[in-house]
Motif scaffolding. Structure first.
Motif, PDB file in Angstrom:
ATOM      1  N   VAL A   1      -5.713  -7.178 -11.522  1.00 53.03           N
ATOM      2  CA  VAL A   1      -4.318  -6.934 -11.153  1.00 53.03           C
ATOM      3  C   VAL A   1      -4.051  -5.436 -11.007  1.00 53.03           C
ATOM      4  CG1 VAL A   1      -3.522  -6.954 -13.565  1.00 53.03           C
ATOM      5  CG2 VAL A   1      -1.922  -7.506 -11.699  1.00 53.03           C
ATOM      6  N   ARG A   2      -4.695  -4.612 -11.863  1.00 49.74           N
ATOM      7  CA  ARG A   2      -4.515  -3.152 -11.766  1.00 49.74           C
ATOM      8  C   ARG A   2      -5.236  -2.618 -10.541  1.00 49.74           C
ATOM      9  NH1 ARG A   2      -3.811   1.633 -14.830  1.00 49.74           N
ATOM     10  NH2 ARG A   2      -3.456   3.186 -13.203  1.00 49.74           N
ATOM     11  N   LEU A   3      -6.446  -3.107 -10.293  1.00 49.12           N
ATOM     12  CA  LEU A   3      -7.191  -2.663  -9.116  1.00 49.12           C
ATOM     13  C   LEU A   3      -6.409  -2.976  -7.842  1.00 49.12           C
ATOM     14  CD1 LEU A   3      -9.847  -1.607  -7.778  1.00 49.12           C
ATOM     15  CD2 LEU A   3     -10.475  -4.013  -7.572  1.00 49.12           C
ATOM     16  N   LYS A   4      -5.877  -4.184  -7.756  1.00 52.88           N
ATOM     17  CA  LYS A   4      -5.130  -4.584  -6.561  1.00 52.88           C
ATOM     18  C   LYS A   4      -3.931  -3.669  -6.337  1.00 52.88           C
ATOM     19  CE  LYS A   4      -3.015  -8.547  -4.234  1.00 52.88           C
ATOM     20  NZ  LYS A   4      -1.930  -7.743  -3.646  1.00 52.88           N
ATOM     21  N   ALA A   5      -3.218  -3.341  -7.395  1.00 52.54           N
ATOM     22  CA  ALA A   5      -2.055  -2.463  -7.271  1.00 52.54           C
ATOM     23  C   ALA A   5      -2.462  -1.081  -6.755  1.00 52.54           C
ATOM     24  CB  ALA A   5      -1.348  -2.346  -8.616  1.00 52.54           C
ATOM     25  N   GLU A   6      -3.581  -0.566  -7.271  1.00 51.12           N
ATOM     26  CA  GLU A   6      -4.045   0.761  -6.850  1.00 51.12           C
ATOM     27  C   GLU A   6      -4.488   0.753  -5.390  1.00 51.12           C
ATOM     28  OE1 GLU A   6      -3.811   3.593  -8.292  1.00 51.12           O
ATOM     29  OE2 GLU A   6      -2.991   2.787 -10.143  1.00 51.12           O
ATOM     30  N   LEU A   7      -5.232  -0.278  -4.980  1.00 49.70           N
ATOM     31  CA  LEU A   7      -5.708  -0.335  -3.597  1.00 49.70           C
ATOM     32  C   LEU A   7      -4.554  -0.564  -2.629  1.00 49.70           C
ATOM     33  CD1 LEU A   7      -9.087  -2.278  -3.885  1.00 49.70           C
ATOM     34  CD2 LEU A   7      -8.710   0.180  -3.604  1.00 49.70           C
ATOM     35  N   ASP A   8      -3.590  -1.393  -3.020  1.00 46.97           N
ATOM     36  CA  ASP A   8      -2.407  -1.590  -2.170  1.00 46.97           C
ATOM     37  C   ASP A   8      -1.691  -0.259  -1.951  1.00 46.97           C
ATOM     38  OD1 ASP A   8      -2.819  -4.313  -1.928  1.00 46.97           O
ATOM     39  OD2 ASP A   8      -1.338  -4.878  -3.446  1.00 46.97           O
ATOM     40  N   ARG A   9      -1.526   0.485  -3.026  1.00 46.34           N
ATOM     41  CA  ARG A   9      -0.821   1.770  -2.952  1.00 46.34           C
ATOM     42  C   ARG A   9      -1.596   2.784  -2.113  1.00 46.34           C
ATOM     43  NH1 ARG A   9       0.264   6.396  -6.469  1.00 46.34           N
ATOM     44  NH2 ARG A   9      -1.452   5.807  -7.803  1.00 46.34           N
ATOM     45  N   PHE A  10      -2.910   2.815  -2.303  1.00 44.03           N
ATOM     46  CA  PHE A  10      -3.736   3.757  -1.557  1.00 44.03           C
ATOM     47  C   PHE A  10      -3.702   3.455  -0.060  1.00 44.03           C
ATOM     48  CE2 PHE A  10      -7.789   4.794   0.476  1.00 44.03           C
ATOM     49  CZ  PHE A  10      -7.796   6.169   0.297  1.00 44.03           C
ATOM     50  N   LEU A  11      -3.821   2.189   0.297  1.00 42.39           N
ATOM     51  CA  LEU A  11      -3.837   1.816   1.710  1.00 42.39           C
ATOM     52  C   LEU A  11      -2.487   2.085   2.372  1.00 42.39           C
ATOM     53  CD1 LEU A  11      -5.910  -1.480   1.565  1.00 42.39           C
ATOM     54  CD2 LEU A  11      -6.614   0.724   2.502  1.00 42.39           C
TER      55      LEU A  11
END
Length: 236
Positions: free
Chosen positions: A110-120
């Motif tokens: 869930v943390r990884l997904k949030a970070e990748l969503d934000r980065f993209l």
């Protein structure tokens, strides 16, 4: 496609994070290339300027993440950095190297997904044009907006940027071909200048907003002034 590097000396964690990223790729339909590195020195020596984001462990045995980040920022000021650590006190120190964020291990999806969503999302808004410069010390990804001018230097080229001066083994003709449609103009046999930095021109002297002075040759002056006038006219 985005290119993500993982740099961590714990192979089990690299495998774990790779699996999470692959799951994100399948879930979102995002094409992702993943390249693992197992120590900071390996990442620096084999650095690929096509990398968009690096998950970088702070506590590594051979070369820690903070020193790795310091060297990376000299090579590529725009690559995304997410520090990985088990200790919260390292997080704030990481921001000195313009870290995108830091994550406390263990890492959950869930943390990884949030970070990748934000980065993209950030990547969509800020797709900065850049140039890759290679020499004996490595490959440097340099934003075009940071290049002030290029000059011939001992049969090579010297790129004068906001951060440092970088040697390139290309010819001036090659550099001109790459940059002429990106706001750069050949003002002299030995100089290529970024029009953005020009403050004024007096006779055969160009003054930059940085205080630098470079020459414009008599044969090139007429064409150079026409291009500079067109450039300035676009902002009036």
């Amino acid at each position: 496609m985005i290119h993500i590097a993982i740099c961590d000396d714990e192979k089990d964690f690299v495998h774990h994070l790779t699996g999470l990223i692959e799951h994100y790729s399948e879930e979102t339909g995002t094409q992702i290339k993943i390249t693992p590195f197992y120590d900071g020195m390996d990442l620096i020596e084999k650095y690929d300027p096509s990398i968009d984001l690096i998950f970088l462990d702070i506590q590594m045995r051979l070369l820690d993440g903070l020193h790795t980040a310091e060297r990376l920022r000299q090579m590529d000021e725009n690559v995304g950095l997410i520090f990985l650590t088990t200790l919260t006190q390292y997080g704030l120190e990481g921001y000195k190297y313009q870290a995108t964020n830091y994550i406390i291990k263990p890492l959950k999806y869930v943390r990884l997904k949030a970070e990748l969503d934000r980065f993209l999302e950030h990547r969509k808004r800020d797709d900065t044009p850049s140039l890759v410069i290679a020499n004996d010390t490595g490959k440097y990804k340099v934003p075009l907006k940071s290049i002030r001018f290029v000059e011939t230097f001992n049969r090579n080229l010297m790129f004068h940027t906001e951060q440092e001066n970088i040697i390139s083994y290309k010819s001036m003709k090659e550099a001109e071909r790459e940059l002429s449609d990106k706001g750069f103009v050949r003002c002299h046999t030995s100089y290529l200048v970024n029009l953005f930095y020009i403050k004024g021109v007096k006779k055969l002297d160009i003054e930059l907003i940085t205080g630098d002075h470079i020459p414009v040759s008599q044969p090139k002056r007429k064409e150079f002034m026409e291009k500079l006038t067109d450039y300035w006219g676009n902002f009036l």
